[in-house]
Design an enzyme around this catalytic site. Structure first.
Site, PDB file in Angstrom:
ATOM      1  N   ASP B 142       0.807  -1.224   0.000  1.00 24.13           N
ATOM      2  CA  ASP B 142       0.000   0.000   0.000  1.00 24.13           C
ATOM      3  C   ASP B 142       0.840   1.275   0.000  1.00 24.13           C
ATOM      4  OD1 ASP B 142      -2.403  -1.371  -0.026  1.00 24.13           O
ATOM      5  OD2 ASP B 142      -2.477  -1.535   2.148  1.00 24.13           O
ATOM      6  N   MET B 188      -6.101  -2.738  -5.326  1.00 26.51           N
ATOM      7  CA  MET B 188      -6.114  -2.610  -3.874  1.00 26.51           C
ATOM      8  C   MET B 188      -5.741  -1.182  -3.432  1.00 26.51           C
ATOM      9  SD  MET B 188      -4.499  -6.155  -2.398  1.00 26.51           S
ATOM     10  CE  MET B 188      -5.507  -7.629  -2.210  1.00 26.51           C
TER      11      MET B 188
END
Lengths: 414, 414
Positions: B142, B188
């Site tokens: 991330d 994501m």
């Protein structure tokens, strides 16, 4: 050799452009003055859309780049020729174009539907006294063309699928054991399960492999599936199950049609759930299991970054062989591949080329032999591995720039 | 150096094991007798589950294999330590184990939550007079840890995403132009859009790139999206749109929550649609457009077959630096990476290492700067490319066998 023309049709693959490369190089070698490329297949041809491939392929670096470029570089189409006996206007139009541009050889790279095109054009040509050659070059990730041992495009997809499923298993097995998930991976294949079967190739001493693989070749037994999933969950271990998108119940209904509330959009199209979603919902709702679904979607047919060298070489050679066949005045044929040894002793793997009557190929499909499916209906026997393993071997190094694979682009096709 | 222990926590990445490799090699070099690995992080440690890594890593070939193995080889967990002031029993248990096995240095590889663990253990250690070192090693696809320029794991995911989106664009653009589709790719990133932004890296002279990229950093404007899709469809060209899974409307509702008929399973869990599915349904139902959705799912965090060399080297070096820091008696720190040059002139890219107070890092998150989002809110500026391009550069050759990448397996973690 007079001028030739090459077209691509049907679904793209990671290796389909290698066949264009092979046909181009061989046709030039045999003295073809012009090697034309149809833009978006026969539909483009009918609009007069085709180009001289010298523009892009006279530079050998571009030929190498083309072998590494996924998806039909010339663009594709899905077009079924009418029967000439019903409507011959399209045929007249095509042969006028071929005559006008002095084109004697016509190559079409594709699967079942594309071979139907070769068959009809060749039949028309012969029955109307033309001295022209129509040769099919096999291509399909689905691996479902008959006669040929296997199809270019399958090996690269199979390699991508086995690699990705191996990585997904690693990912799932690393997860918190206090909260294990059952992952359901959905793989292309409406009627033939070759690609889903390829997931089994990741099973080895460094990977436990999928816990089950369900193919469309045999009826899907929902009770057995639910019981097996329950069994798996008792071990409190993460699990991964592979399914073909086309699995069906014994009564003929597709699993993907089973979700009660199939919605219909304003145009009347059914919004079908993926089969993996249907199964995951059942596991969650009826057994309370944690699930995740992964659809490999169009990734599995376009992942040239992990192509099989065997596959790319064979796709190239199928292009070469098609030109040789046309040069020998063959027509109404498809290039086929033959494995030299029995499946049980096929190392080293040797593949030779031939051509075969297109009438025995067009519109037929080849499925995974049911005797290659294990008795519990959830896996593949070693015969499948003997068949498929050689097809995924070898790597093609992409040509990298800025961290990413380079592709050859033909702007006329965009 | 006394004995050390290493654990992995949170979501896996393609590069997380390179940090284990780096820490192991450096600790051995600095004279550590034992380098232990926690099985499934701190949860395993609390059960006494840890192993001597010599068993697997004393062979240098295995160290190379480990760098190429995706997903936490030691297994992961998601466990938040209670505040020591509320419940110190877990702390006592951990320090008893560390004392018993003569472990002075504790390394934890992970993201925000894992750094919370390092912070609490280090604080407890200091306030209770222990002479032990607790060092965090950053890891998250991330890319949302603060202070550090970027996070190991991000570069490999970004490379996979940009490669896959480039291939999906090729696939879509090759399709029949008489029936173009809008493909929506879901990536994501719940709160930070770094990974979705990485799809922009495929834009170059051989790829038109995504037609739009929507990040969670700014509110998602549904009307603008629908108008833009309508505009795209007028050109009768295939299009591809990238979204972060976490895009939200201005009123705070997630797009993935917008499907009217959210079903609830028998356990009361909401069956949420993917955001891409919600948007595709709207395009089909309200505009009659043909759509396809692709979710990169856990593929994007486990695709070690196309890791970034820069990323794997940096992940390894973060492991090395953590051991150096512990050897210098530092504690309560995370290893950080600093870029030596301004973003506007960062070629050649140079990255140096340091450590930083864990209290400024744990539980904070870093988002994509809104000034790196283009004015039309559908793309990224060149500042993002300057930042991200170096992180995806270079390739790690997998070690291949039977056509597939080999992985290192630690059976104790399965």
């Amino acid at each position: 050799m007079n001028n030739v023309i090459i077209g691509q049709s049907g679904g793209p693959t990671a290796a389909i452009n290698a066949s264009v490369a092979g046909a181009y190089v061989k046709a030039k070698e045999l003295g073809a003055n012009k090697v034309f490329g149809m833009i978006h297949g026969i539909e483009g041809l009918l609009q007069g859309e085709f180009i001289d491939l010298d523009k892009y392929l006279s530079d050998p670096t571009n030929v190498e780049l083309l072998k590494r470029t996924p998806a039909s570089v010339l663009g594709t189409c899905r077009y079924k020729l009418p029967e000439a006996s019903v409507d011959n206007s399209v045929y007249k139009q095509i042969f006028e174009i071929l005559d006008k541009y002095n084109i004697d050889s016509f190559f079409y790279i594709g699967g079942n539907d594309s071979m139907d095109t070769i068959m009809k054009l060749s039949d028309y040509s012969s029955s109307h006294g033309y001295d022209k050659q129509f040769i099919g070059i096999p291509k399909t990730i689905d691996n479902d063309l008959p006669i040929t041992d296997h199809c270019p495009g399958f090996g690269s997809s199979a390699k991508y699928i086995a690699t990705s499923v191996k990585e997904l298993i690693r990912d799932n097995q690393a997860s918190d054991p206090r909260n294990p998930a059952i992952v359901i991976v959905e793989i292309m294949g409406r009627n033939a399960g070759w690609l889903a079967a390829a997931a089994s190739l990741c099973t080895s001493d460094d990977c436990s492999g999928p816990d089950a693989i369900y193919l469309p070749e045999i009826p899907f037994d929902m009770d057995d599936f639910m019981n097996y999933a329950k069994e798996l969950s008792k071990g409190h271990k993460p699990a991964l199950i592979v399914i073909s998108e086309g699995i069906k119940l014994a009564d003929g209904r597709y699993v993907c049609e089973l979700n009660g509330n199939v919605e219909t959009d304003t145009f009347g199209h059914k919004q079908m759930s993926a089969a993996s979603r249907v199964l995951a919902d059942k596991l969650t709702n009826e057994l309370g299991l944690r699930t995740r679904t992964v659809e490999l979607s169009t990734l599995q047919r376009s992942a040239a970054h992990t192509s099989s060298l065997t596959d790319v070489k064979e796709a190239y050679q199928c292009g070469v062989q098609a030109v040789i066949a046309a040069n020998e005045k063959k027509t109404g044929k498809m290039v086929i591949m033959k494995r030299m040894m029995e499946n049980t002793a096929d190392y080293p793997y040797i593949c030779v080329y031939d051509t075969y009557d297109i009438h025995a190929i067009a519109n037929f499909e080849k499925k995974v032999p049911v005797e290659w499916i294990t008795d519990n209906k959830r896996g593949l026997t070693q015969s499948f591995e003997h068949y498929a393993r050689p097809l995924i071997c070898g790597e093609v190094m992409p040509i990298m720039s800025g961290g990413l694979p380079r592709h050859l682009i033909i702007p006329e096709a965009l």
